[in-house]
Design an enzyme around this catalytic site. Sequence first.
Site, PDB file in Angstrom:
ATOM      1  N   HIS A 275      21.875  32.374  76.662  1.00  0.00           N
ATOM      2  CA  HIS A 275      22.457  31.562  77.741  1.00  0.00           C
ATOM      3  C   HIS A 275      22.228  32.215  79.095  1.00  0.00           C
ATOM      4  O   HIS A 275      21.940  31.540  80.084  1.00  0.00           O
ATOM      5  CB  HIS A 275      23.958  31.344  77.497  1.00  0.00           C
ATOM      6  CG  HIS A 275      24.231  30.247  76.520  1.00  0.00           C
ATOM      7  ND1 HIS A 275      25.283  29.371  76.634  1.00  0.00           N
ATOM      8  CD2 HIS A 275      23.579  29.878  75.398  1.00  0.00           C
ATOM      9  CE1 HIS A 275      25.272  28.512  75.631  1.00  0.00           C
ATOM     10  NE2 HIS A 275      24.245  28.810  74.858  1.00  0.00           N
TER      11      HIS A 275
ATOM     12  N   ASN B  80      29.040  26.352  77.104  1.00  0.00           N
ATOM     13  CA  ASN B  80      29.316  27.762  77.253  1.00  0.00           C
ATOM     14  C   ASN B  80      30.730  28.111  76.868  1.00  0.00           C
ATOM     15  O   ASN B  80      31.026  29.270  76.665  1.00  0.00           O
ATOM     16  CB  ASN B  80      29.029  28.143  78.681  1.00  0.00           C
ATOM     17  CG  ASN B  80      27.740  27.488  79.101  1.00  0.00           C
ATOM     18  OD1 ASN B  80      26.762  27.569  78.396  1.00  0.00           O
ATOM     19  ND2 ASN B  80      27.760  26.819  80.210  1.00  0.00           N
TER      20      ASN B  80
ATOM     21  N   HIS C 256      19.373  31.012  64.840  1.00  0.00           N
ATOM     22  CA  HIS C 256      20.413  30.284  64.109  1.00  0.00           C
ATOM     23  C   HIS C 256      20.473  30.693  62.630  1.00  0.00           C
ATOM     24  O   HIS C 256      21.074  30.008  61.822  1.00  0.00           O
ATOM     25  CB  HIS C 256      20.210  28.764  64.262  1.00  0.00           C
ATOM     26  CG  HIS C 256      20.448  28.287  65.672  1.00  0.00           C
ATOM     27  ND1 HIS C 256      20.031  27.071  66.136  1.00  0.00           N
ATOM     28  CD2 HIS C 256      21.069  28.887  66.723  1.00  0.00           C
ATOM     29  CE1 HIS C 256      20.377  26.934  67.416  1.00  0.00           C
ATOM     30  NE2 HIS C 256      21.004  28.027  67.795  1.00  0.00           N
TER      31      HIS C 256
ATOM     32  N   ARG D  45      23.603  35.088  71.328  1.00  0.00           N
ATOM     33  CA  ARG D  45      23.672  33.809  72.046  1.00  0.00           C
ATOM     34  C   ARG D  45      23.974  34.028  73.529  1.00  0.00           C
ATOM     35  O   ARG D  45      23.479  33.302  74.389  1.00  0.00           O
ATOM     36  CB  ARG D  45      24.753  32.927  71.408  1.00  0.00           C
ATOM     37  CG  ARG D  45      24.767  31.522  71.975  1.00  0.00           C
ATOM     38  CD  ARG D  45      25.646  30.597  71.136  1.00  0.00           C
ATOM     39  NE  ARG D  45      25.601  29.233  71.648  1.00  0.00           N
ATOM     40  CZ  ARG D  45      26.697  28.528  71.921  1.00  0.00           C
ATOM     41  NH1 ARG D  45      27.904  29.043  71.720  1.00  0.00           N
ATOM     42  NH2 ARG D  45      26.585  27.294  72.394  1.00  0.00           N
TER      43      ARG D  45
HETATM   44  C1  HEM Z   1      16.525  25.544  71.312  1.00  0.00           C
HETATM   45  C2  HEM Z   1      17.637  25.206  71.840  1.00  0.00           C
HETATM   46  C3  HEM Z   1      18.989  25.623  71.341  1.00  0.00           C
HETATM   47  C4  HEM Z   1      20.031  24.790  71.149  1.00  0.00           C
HETATM   48  C5  HEM Z   1      20.069  23.296  71.401  1.00  0.00           C
HETATM   49  C6  HEM Z   1      21.117  25.588  70.650  1.00  0.00           C
HETATM   50  C7  HEM Z   1      22.368  25.092  70.367  1.00  0.00           C
HETATM   51  C8  HEM Z   1      23.383  25.820  69.811  1.00  0.00           C
HETATM   52  C9  HEM Z   1      24.671  25.279  69.490  1.00  0.00           C
HETATM   53  C10 HEM Z   1      25.121  23.860  69.754  1.00  0.00           C
HETATM   54  C11 HEM Z   1      25.385  26.272  68.908  1.00  0.00           C
HETATM   55  C12 HEM Z   1      26.797  26.170  68.350  1.00  0.00           C
HETATM   56  C13 HEM Z   1      27.836  26.198  69.435  1.00  0.00           C
HETATM   57  C14 HEM Z   1      29.170  25.858  68.825  1.00  0.00           C
HETATM   58  O1  HEM Z   1      29.336  24.710  68.419  1.00  0.00           O
HETATM   59  O2  HEM Z   1      30.040  26.734  68.748  1.00  0.00           O
HETATM   60  C15 HEM Z   1      24.546  27.434  68.848  1.00  0.00           C
HETATM   61  C16 HEM Z   1      24.922  28.628  68.310  1.00  0.00           C
HETATM   62  C17 HEM Z   1      24.147  29.759  68.360  1.00  0.00           C
HETATM   63  N1  HEM Z   1      22.923  29.878  68.992  1.00  0.00           N
HETATM   64 FE1  HEM Z   1      21.793  28.384  69.700  1.00  0.00          FE
HETATM   65  N2  HEM Z   1      20.711  26.875  70.540  1.00  0.00           N
HETATM   66  C18 HEM Z   1      19.418  26.959  70.956  1.00  0.00           C
HETATM   67  C19 HEM Z   1      18.655  28.098  71.043  1.00  0.00           C
HETATM   68  C20 HEM Z   1      19.122  29.360  70.761  1.00  0.00           C
HETATM   69  C21 HEM Z   1      18.423  30.583  71.054  1.00  0.00           C
HETATM   70  C22 HEM Z   1      17.084  30.653  71.793  1.00  0.00           C
HETATM   71  C23 HEM Z   1      19.189  31.603  70.601  1.00  0.00           C
HETATM   72  C24 HEM Z   1      18.935  33.089  70.676  1.00  0.00           C
HETATM   73  C25 HEM Z   1      17.745  33.626  70.758  1.00  0.00           C
HETATM   74  C26 HEM Z   1      20.359  31.015  69.999  1.00  0.00           C
HETATM   75  C27 HEM Z   1      21.345  31.718  69.344  1.00  0.00           C
HETATM   76  C28 HEM Z   1      22.496  31.154  68.837  1.00  0.00           C
HETATM   77  C29 HEM Z   1      23.462  31.908  68.041  1.00  0.00           C
HETATM   78  C30 HEM Z   1      23.322  33.356  67.604  1.00  0.00           C
HETATM   79  C31 HEM Z   1      24.508  31.028  67.762  1.00  0.00           C
HETATM   80  C32 HEM Z   1      25.798  31.362  67.010  1.00  0.00           C
HETATM   81  C33 HEM Z   1      26.808  31.867  68.017  1.00  0.00           C
HETATM   82  C34 HEM Z   1      28.118  32.346  67.418  1.00  0.00           C
HETATM   83  O3  HEM Z   1      28.277  32.383  66.208  1.00  0.00           O
HETATM   84  O4  HEM Z   1      29.000  32.697  68.211  1.00  0.00           O
HETATM   85  N3  HEM Z   1      20.297  29.656  70.133  1.00  0.00           N
HETATM   86  N4  HEM Z   1      23.337  27.136  69.421  1.00  0.00           N
END
Ligand code: HEM
Length: 362
Positions: A81, A108, A210, A77
């Site tokens: 970002h 963030n 995800h 993630r």
């Molecule tokens: C398409 C738009 C995207 C949105 C709206 C989005 C949104 C989010 C949100 C809201 C979270 C959870 C944050 C939290 O509540 O702690 C999350 C987690 C995550 N996102 Fe996305 N995301 C997007 C695209 C991506 C992309 C492109 C990647 C990587 C290539 C990604 C990888 C991750 C990962 C791995 C997590 C888990 C992080 C953790 O466990 O610490 N996301 N994302």
Amino acid sequence: MASRTAGMLLLAAALLLAAGSSSLTAVEAAAARLPPPAKGLSYEYYKKSCPQAESIVFGFLQNAIRKDIGLAAALLRLHFHDCFVQGCDGSILLDSTSEKSEKEAPPNVTLRPSAFKAIDDLRDLLEKECGRRVVSCADIVTLAARDSVHLAGGPWYDVPLGRHDGLTFASQAAVRDALPSPDSNVTVLLKALAKIKLDANDLVALSGAHTVGIAHCSSFEERLFPEQDPTMNKWFAGHLKLTCPVLNTINTTVNDIRTPDTFDNKYYVDLQNQQGLFTTDQGLYTDARTKPLVTKFAVDESAFFEQFKYSMIKMGQIEVLTGVQGQIRKHCSVPNTAAGNGDEMPWSVVETVAEAAESLVL
Ligand code: HEM
Ligand SMILES: *[C@@H]1O[C@H](CO)[C@@H](O)[C@H](O)[C@H]1NC(C)=O
Ligand SMILES: *[C@@H]1O[C@H](CO)[C@@H](O)[C@H](O)[C@H]1NC(C)=O
């Protein structure tokens, strides 16, 4: 008889040659399916200056992720970002000075401290091995994301290197602008991605990240309260309410209910079962423009992996700084100049003084 044997041998040799050349073109075709390196980046970038760079990163993460699988999600993630906001320039790593930086910006704030720590540790290891300011922080983030995918069970792929680190952090407004919020619809997502030259295939494949990691209730609770989102499976909504019984808790849940810690294609199976966590996830299956690809990835994991590799390399090259642009930071959280340890003369002077001071203390 002898000449017939010779003829057979010749024929066999010709067949072997033909097979050899056709497999060569298959390799070439596979390479051609990956995006070419952006200007200034190369697959051999550290071949001379730090040939062990990639194995150092992988070795460190192999150990660290074995202890904490959540680190893989956090590093993946972090790269997303970094790249979406002002390009893959390591700006996400910068601490704020007076103004609030990208790092402190809302979406963030849920980036995990363990990820920032791992990047700093890797930077130290690389400095020890290859010298000061050889491997950029932006490249470390890129390699860490690549290795995380693989160490969590996903595909491995080569990444072009040579990114320089940016000199400035992104404003909170820039962050808000660049990162779609999780309650966006597919139209909003496609528009946001089009600005950075990513398309619907990239959106569906990259969202597959995800398949690992966690989310806070605040990221999806608008789908539970005041009433349940009709595109969410009823059992799943009930399940989520156990973790998020009311608005504004600080609890977290897993992104992929089937295989939360494995990088696989089960995320798309979740979507088919209306068990996607965010509006942005479930929307991919509701929207006719993206649904066919979700269906494909749900049944064909290698199709997902192929597109994911392609899209990650593309994402990893958004607005990169190369050549005379940017710098290679000494500390990933501070631009060299702001710390008084800039690129040019003053840097070495400050270093020498600091080291002299250290040796005095010791
Ligand atoms: C398409 C738009 C995207 C949105 C709206 C989005 C949104 C989010 C949100 C809201 C979270 C959870 C944050 C939290 O509540 O702690 C999350 C987690 C995550 N996102 Fe996305 N995301 C997007 C695209 C991506 C992309 C492109 C990647 C990587 C290539 C990604 C990888 C991750 C990962 C791995 C997590 C888990 C992080 C953790 O466990 O610490 N996301 N994302
Ligand atoms: C998507 O969201 C935007 C912004 O909220 C809205 O203006 C638009 O009408 C929505 N589009 C669809 C198809 O729902
Ligand atoms: C979630 O948070 C609420 C209150 O903040 C708490 O009562 C509840 O037990 C938590 N649930 C879980 C599963 O952690």
